[in-house]
Motif scaffolding. Structure first.
Motif, PDB file in Angstrom:
ATOM      1  N   GLU A 110       0.667  -1.340  -0.443  1.00 24.49           N
ATOM      2  CA  GLU A 110       0.431  -0.255   0.061  1.00 24.49           C
ATOM      3  C   GLU A 110       0.336   1.109   0.261  1.00 24.49           C
ATOM      4  O   GLU A 110       1.548   1.262   1.153  1.00 24.49           O
ATOM      5  N   ASP A 111       1.049   1.805  -1.005  1.00 20.78           N
ATOM      6  CA  ASP A 111       1.835   2.940  -1.206  1.00 20.78           C
ATOM      7  C   ASP A 111       3.060   2.721  -0.982  1.00 20.78           C
ATOM      8  O   ASP A 111       4.314   3.437  -0.298  1.00 20.78           O
ATOM      9  N   ASP A 112       3.548   1.495  -1.398  1.00 23.56           N
ATOM     10  CA  ASP A 112       5.527   1.380  -1.727  1.00 23.56           C
ATOM     11  C   ASP A 112       5.140   0.589  -0.761  1.00 23.56           C
ATOM     12  O   ASP A 112       6.798   0.241  -0.632  1.00 23.56           O
ATOM     13  N   ILE A 129       2.612  -4.701   3.165  1.00 21.43           N
ATOM     14  CA  ILE A 129       1.567  -4.589   4.510  1.00 21.43           C
ATOM     15  C   ILE A 129       1.678  -5.760   4.581  1.00 21.43           C
ATOM     16  O   ILE A 129       0.051  -6.632   5.309  1.00 21.43           O
ATOM     17  N   GLY A 130       1.517  -7.353   3.875  1.00 20.25           N
ATOM     18  CA  GLY A 130       1.078  -8.469   4.098  1.00 20.25           C
ATOM     19  C   GLY A 130       2.287  -8.810   2.724  1.00 20.25           C
ATOM     20  O   GLY A 130       2.730  -8.935   2.158  1.00 20.25           O
ATOM     21  N   PHE A 131       2.449 -10.868   3.249  1.00 23.58           N
ATOM     22  CA  PHE A 131       2.680 -11.217   2.072  1.00 23.58           C
ATOM     23  C   PHE A 131       2.064 -13.198   1.929  1.00 23.58           C
ATOM     24  O   PHE A 131       1.193 -13.364   2.689  1.00 23.58           O
ATOM     25  N   ALA A 132       2.545 -13.477   0.642  1.00 25.01           N
ATOM     26  CA  ALA A 132       1.876 -14.817   0.479  1.00 25.01           C
ATOM     27  C   ALA A 132       3.522 -15.394   0.391  1.00 25.01           C
ATOM     28  O   ALA A 132       4.419 -15.271  -0.455  1.00 25.01           O
ATOM     29  N   LEU A 133       4.026 -16.298   1.203  1.00 28.90           N
ATOM     30  CA  LEU A 133       5.378 -16.990   1.023  1.00 28.90           C
ATOM     31  C   LEU A 133       4.908 -19.184   0.335  1.00 28.90           C
ATOM     32  O   LEU A 133       3.994 -18.952   1.484  1.00 28.90           O
ATOM     33  N   TYR A 143      -3.782  -2.844   8.160  1.00 29.55           N
ATOM     34  CA  TYR A 143      -4.828  -3.806   6.843  1.00 29.55           C
ATOM     35  C   TYR A 143      -5.791  -5.105   6.953  1.00 29.55           C
ATOM     36  O   TYR A 143      -6.168  -4.544   5.688  1.00 29.55           O
ATOM     37  N   ARG A 144      -6.068  -5.557   7.770  1.00 28.45           N
ATOM     38  CA  ARG A 144      -7.649  -6.659   7.461  1.00 28.45           C
ATOM     39  C   ARG A 144      -8.673  -6.170   6.856  1.00 28.45           C
ATOM     40  O   ARG A 144      -8.838  -5.247   7.779  1.00 28.45           O
ATOM     41  N   GLY A 145      -9.228  -7.071   6.187  1.00 29.68           N
ATOM     42  CA  GLY A 145     -10.208  -6.025   5.937  1.00 29.68           C
ATOM     43  C   GLY A 145     -10.409  -5.598   4.660  1.00 29.68           C
ATOM     44  O   GLY A 145     -11.334  -4.738   4.881  1.00 29.68           O
ATOM     45  N   ASN A 146      -9.249  -5.757   4.285  1.00 34.08           N
ATOM     46  CA  ASN A 146      -9.668  -4.229   3.120  1.00 34.08           C
ATOM     47  C   ASN A 146      -9.409  -4.932   1.395  1.00 34.08           C
ATOM     48  O   ASN A 146      -8.622  -4.935   0.341  1.00 34.08           O
TER      49      ASN A 146
END
Length: 119
Positions: free
Chosen positions: A19-21, A24-28, A53-56
Motif C-alpha cells: 500500500e503506497d509502496d 503490508i502483507g505477503f504470501a510464501l 490492513y485486514r478486511g480491505n
C-alpha cells in the motif's frame, strides 16, 4: 533462515501486498507434487496481512495472484493448510469458495524426528 531457502536455495517464492509502496502483507509458497494428479501443486505456506490492513481485500488479492500463477504455470492444484482452531481464517477461505478436504496432517520436528531416525 527464510532468506536462505527463498533467495539462495530458491525452494520457496514470496509475493508481497503493498500500500503506497509499503509492504503490508505477503504470501510464501513452495511446490509439491501429486502422484494422484501427476502434476506439480502450489502449497501456500503462509498468508499474512498486517492486522491494521485486514478486511480491505489484500488477503483475497494475494490469493487471486497465486491462483493466476497456478493457472499460468499449469500446476495441478492450489492448496494450503489452516489450523483447526483458526475460525476467522476458515470462515474467510470458505467465503471465497475454497473447500476443506478430508486430510489429516502429520509431521515430525526436532526431537521427534531424531528419535524416529534413531530408534
Amino acid at each position: 533462515s527464510i532468506e536462505k531457502w527463498v533467495f539462495d536455495e530458491k525452494q520457496a517464492e514470496v509475493i508481497f501486498a503493498l500500500e503506497d509502496d509499503i509492504p503490508i502483507g505477503f504470501a510464501l509458497y513452495f511446490l509439491s507434487f501429486s502422484t494422484y494428479l501427476g502434476n506439480v501443486n502450489m502449497h501456500l505456506e503462509d498468508l499474512f496481512i498486517d492486522p491494521e490492513y485486514r478486511g480491505n481485500g489484500y488477503g483475497k488479492a494475494l490469493l487471486k495472484e497465486l491462483a493466476k500463477i497456478v493457472l499460468e504455470r499449469g500446476y495441478g492444484r492450489f492448496e494450503w493448510t489452516c489450523l483447526s482452531w483458526n475460525q476467522p481464517s476458515i470462515d474467510f477461505y470458505e467465503s471465497i469458495g475454497a473447500k476443506q478436504k478430508d486430510w489429516n496432517v502429520f509431521h515430525f520436528t526436532g526431537d521427534e524426528l531424531r528419535n524416529f531416525v534413531d530408534e
